[in-house]
Scaffold this motif. Structure first.
Motif, mmCIF file in Angstrom:
data_model
loop_
_atom_site.group_PDB
_atom_site.id
_atom_site.type_symbol
_atom_site.label_atom_id
_atom_site.label_comp_id
_atom_site.label_asym_id
_atom_site.label_seq_id
_atom_site.Cartn_x
_atom_site.Cartn_y
_atom_site.Cartn_z
ATOM 1 N N LYS A 122 0.857 -0.673 -0.226
ATOM 2 C CA LYS A 122 0.069 -0.209 0.340
ATOM 3 C C LYS A 122 0.727 0.955 0.366
ATOM 4 O O LYS A 122 1.064 1.981 0.839
ATOM 5 C CB LYS A 122 -0.687 -0.211 1.022
ATOM 6 N N PHE A 123 2.445 1.277 -1.067
ATOM 7 C CA PHE A 123 2.435 2.527 -1.235
ATOM 8 C C PHE A 123 1.758 4.107 -1.565
ATOM 9 O O PHE A 123 2.210 4.961 -0.930
ATOM 10 C CB PHE A 123 3.259 2.311 -2.069
ATOM 11 N N SER A 124 0.894 3.881 -1.473
ATOM 12 C CA SER A 124 0.222 4.836 -1.592
ATOM 13 C C SER A 124 0.189 5.899 -0.716
ATOM 14 O O SER A 124 -0.865 6.989 -0.393
ATOM 15 C CB SER A 124 -1.018 4.726 -2.830
ATOM 16 N N ASP A 125 -0.657 4.707 1.138
ATOM 17 C CA ASP A 125 -0.999 5.265 2.113
ATOM 18 C C ASP A 125 0.550 5.853 2.338
ATOM 19 O O ASP A 125 0.764 6.201 3.936
ATOM 20 C CB ASP A 125 -0.999 3.660 2.556
ATOM 21 N N GLY A 126 1.225 5.905 1.830
ATOM 22 C CA GLY A 126 2.787 6.448 2.792
ATOM 23 C C GLY A 126 3.302 6.256 3.532
ATOM 24 O O GLY A 126 3.675 6.294 5.075
ATOM 25 N N PRO A 127 3.861 4.835 3.164
ATOM 26 C CA PRO A 127 4.469 3.827 4.228
ATOM 27 C C PRO A 127 6.535 4.176 5.212
ATOM 28 O O PRO A 127 6.558 4.485 5.725
ATOM 29 C CB PRO A 127 4.832 2.458 3.647
ATOM 30 N N LEU A 128 6.746 5.219 3.876
ATOM 31 C CA LEU A 128 7.965 5.545 4.373
ATOM 32 C C LEU A 128 7.553 7.336 4.822
ATOM 33 O O LEU A 128 8.542 7.177 5.910
ATOM 34 C CB LEU A 128 8.713 6.546 2.976
ATOM 35 N N PHE A 129 6.536 7.722 4.554
ATOM 36 C CA PHE A 129 6.311 8.970 5.894
ATOM 37 C C PHE A 129 6.199 8.197 7.411
ATOM 38 O O PHE A 129 6.733 8.895 8.452
ATOM 39 C CB PHE A 129 5.177 9.284 5.593
ATOM 40 N N PHE A 130 5.346 7.050 7.496
ATOM 41 C CA PHE A 130 5.667 6.675 8.799
ATOM 42 C C PHE A 130 6.422 5.560 9.866
ATOM 43 O O PHE A 130 7.362 6.231 10.705
ATOM 44 C CB PHE A 130 4.048 5.649 8.793
ATOM 45 N N LEU A 131 7.595 6.135 7.945
ATOM 46 C CA LEU A 131 8.698 5.420 8.873
ATOM 47 C C LEU A 131 9.672 6.251 9.004
ATOM 48 O O LEU A 131 10.318 5.917 9.984
ATOM 49 C CB LEU A 131 9.645 4.282 7.468
ATOM 50 N N ILE A 132 10.037 7.073 8.279
ATOM 51 C CA ILE A 132 10.216 8.774 8.857
ATOM 52 C C ILE A 132 9.830 9.429 9.897
ATOM 53 O O ILE A 132 10.425 9.719 10.922
ATOM 54 C CB ILE A 132 10.089 9.557 8.013
ATOM 55 N N LEU A 133 8.283 9.538 9.947
ATOM 56 C CA LEU A 133 7.938 10.021 11.474
ATOM 57 C C LEU A 133 8.322 8.750 12.644
ATOM 58 O O LEU A 133 8.761 9.593 13.519
ATOM 59 C CB LEU A 133 6.491 9.867 11.673
ATOM 60 N N GLY A 134 8.469 7.717 12.384
ATOM 61 C CA GLY A 134 8.698 6.849 12.696
ATOM 62 C C GLY A 134 10.189 6.760 13.737
ATOM 63 O O GLY A 134 10.393 7.287 15.613
ATOM 64 N N GLY A 135 10.803 7.286 13.167
ATOM 65 C CA GLY A 135 12.349 6.922 13.324
ATOM 66 C C GLY A 135 12.759 8.749 14.392
ATOM 67 O O GLY A 135 13.530 9.290 15.002
ATOM 68 N N PHE A 136 12.055 9.612 13.040
ATOM 69 C CA PHE A 136 12.002 11.089 14.482
ATOM 70 C C PHE A 136 11.857 10.954 16.264
ATOM 71 O O PHE A 136 12.106 11.754 16.279
ATOM 72 C CB PHE A 136 11.171 12.032 13.405
ATOM 73 N N PHE A 137 10.464 10.108 16.027
ATOM 74 C CA PHE A 137 10.188 10.139 17.447
ATOM 75 C C PHE A 137 11.094 9.600 18.123
ATOM 76 O O PHE A 137 11.001 10.217 19.255
ATOM 77 C CB PHE A 137 8.811 9.685 17.692
ATOM 78 N N TRP A 138 11.489 8.591 17.630
ATOM 79 C CA TRP A 138 12.197 7.514 18.651
ATOM 80 C C TRP A 138 14.080 8.909 18.841
ATOM 81 O O TRP A 138 14.290 8.671 19.905
ATOM 82 C CB TRP A 138 13.845 6.285 17.729
ATOM 83 N N PHE A 139 14.077 9.882 17.603
ATOM 84 C CA PHE A 139 14.944 10.499 17.947
ATOM 85 C C PHE A 139 15.409 11.983 18.750
ATOM 86 O O PHE A 139 16.355 11.870 19.954
ATOM 87 C CB PHE A 139 16.008 11.385 17.198
#
Length: 291
Positions: A182-199
């Motif tokens: 489901k690439f139209s739902d933005g999996p990369l966006f959620f991965l980036i967001l998740g990484g930022f929250f951890w940082f």
């Protein structure tokens, strides 16, 4: 990366925001990317205006995909009224724009895809930023309200830890979307967001003790200036590590520590300054009874 300066305030953009804007551009959503950027900038400028109203000197703003951070020459963290109002100013800005836009739509004065996106993005920015974890605005409000009862350092660690786990959830959701195609739902966006929250959560935890030491300096100055300050009393046993005591300190009250003997009677009294200086000199695990 610094974009420009506004009234002496450095406006910077975080690399994660650049990645998100690039993704929007690749997907042919440049207009939406520009709208998101403008709304986030307005959100942060609302924080800035409130900070200036309280007399804080704002040195810089850093923009993230969902909001940003203001860097001030002064301490507002943990101060109940100031931090709460400053944190709520951003979501309030988005709610006001949302209300105005929705009123225009209901009266048939504004329609179309851009109007729909304007309402949706303002709703998302306001609601998302009110989630009660650090580094979001909702987390800052909770910290301001709870620091007095639970201690600034302990409250910061809990809320930042919750933010890190929220990042894990976002990252896992992105992975699930990617696996399902489901690439139209933005999996990369959620991965980036998740990484930022951890940082960001890790950064908040690391800075908690430094911020507390700055609060201690400010409390000394306030005490010398005003001649009085509210205080709290803590009763501890001899083997209690100093860091455990420091986690109970609050930004707006000066702590007095009652050292109990084996029969739970009072052996001696230590001040907040005694505890912090002992921790810096002997280490965070040093038992209070040996001071």
């Amino acid at each position: 990366m610094e974009l420009f300066k506004l009234s002496g305030v450095s406006i910077r953009i975080h690399p994660s925001f650049l990645v998100v804007l690039l993704l929007y551009g690749v997907l042919g959503l440049a207009a939406q990317a520009l709208l998101v950027f403008t709304l986030v900038l307005g959100h942060e400028l609302a924080h800035l205006l409130v900070a200036k109203a309280y007399g804080f000197k704002v040195e810089g703003l850093e923009l993230f995909p969902f909001g940003g951070a203001a860097y001030c020459d002064g301490l507002f963290e943990g101060r109940k009224l100031e931090e709460s109002i400053m944190a709520l100013a951003g979501p309030a800005f988005n709610v006001i724009l949302l209300f105005i836009a929705q009123t225009l739509r209901w009266n048939g004065l504004w329609a179309g895809e851009f109007a729909d996106n304007f309402v949706r993005y303002n709703l998302w920015l306001a609601a998302f930023n009110l989630i009660p974890v650090l580094p979001l605005d909702g987390g800052r409000v909770v910290r301001a309200l709870c620091s007095e009862g639970f201690g600034f350092v302990r409250t910061t660690k809990f809320l930042a830890g919750a933010g890190k786990w929220l990042g894990v959830i976002f990252a896992l959701y992105g992975i699930v979307l990617g696996v399902r195609g489901k690439f139209s739902d933005g999996p990369l966006f959620f991965l980036i967001l998740g990484g930022f929250f951890w940082f960001a959560g890790t950064k908040e935890i690391s800075a908690a003790h430094i911020t507390f030491l700055r609060h201690l300096t400010r409390k000394k100055e306030d005490l010398m200036k005003r001649g009085l300050m509210r205080s709290i009393w803590l009763t501890v046993q001899k083997n209690t590590p100093l860091v455990r005591i420091v986690e109970e300190f609050t930004p707006d009250r000066y702590a007095m520590v009652n050292l109990a003997n084996d029969k739970m009677g009072m052996e001696k009294i230590l001040t907040e300054t005694d505890i912090v200086e002992g921790m810096l000199r002997e280490g965070i695990r040093f038992p209070v009874g040996k001071l």
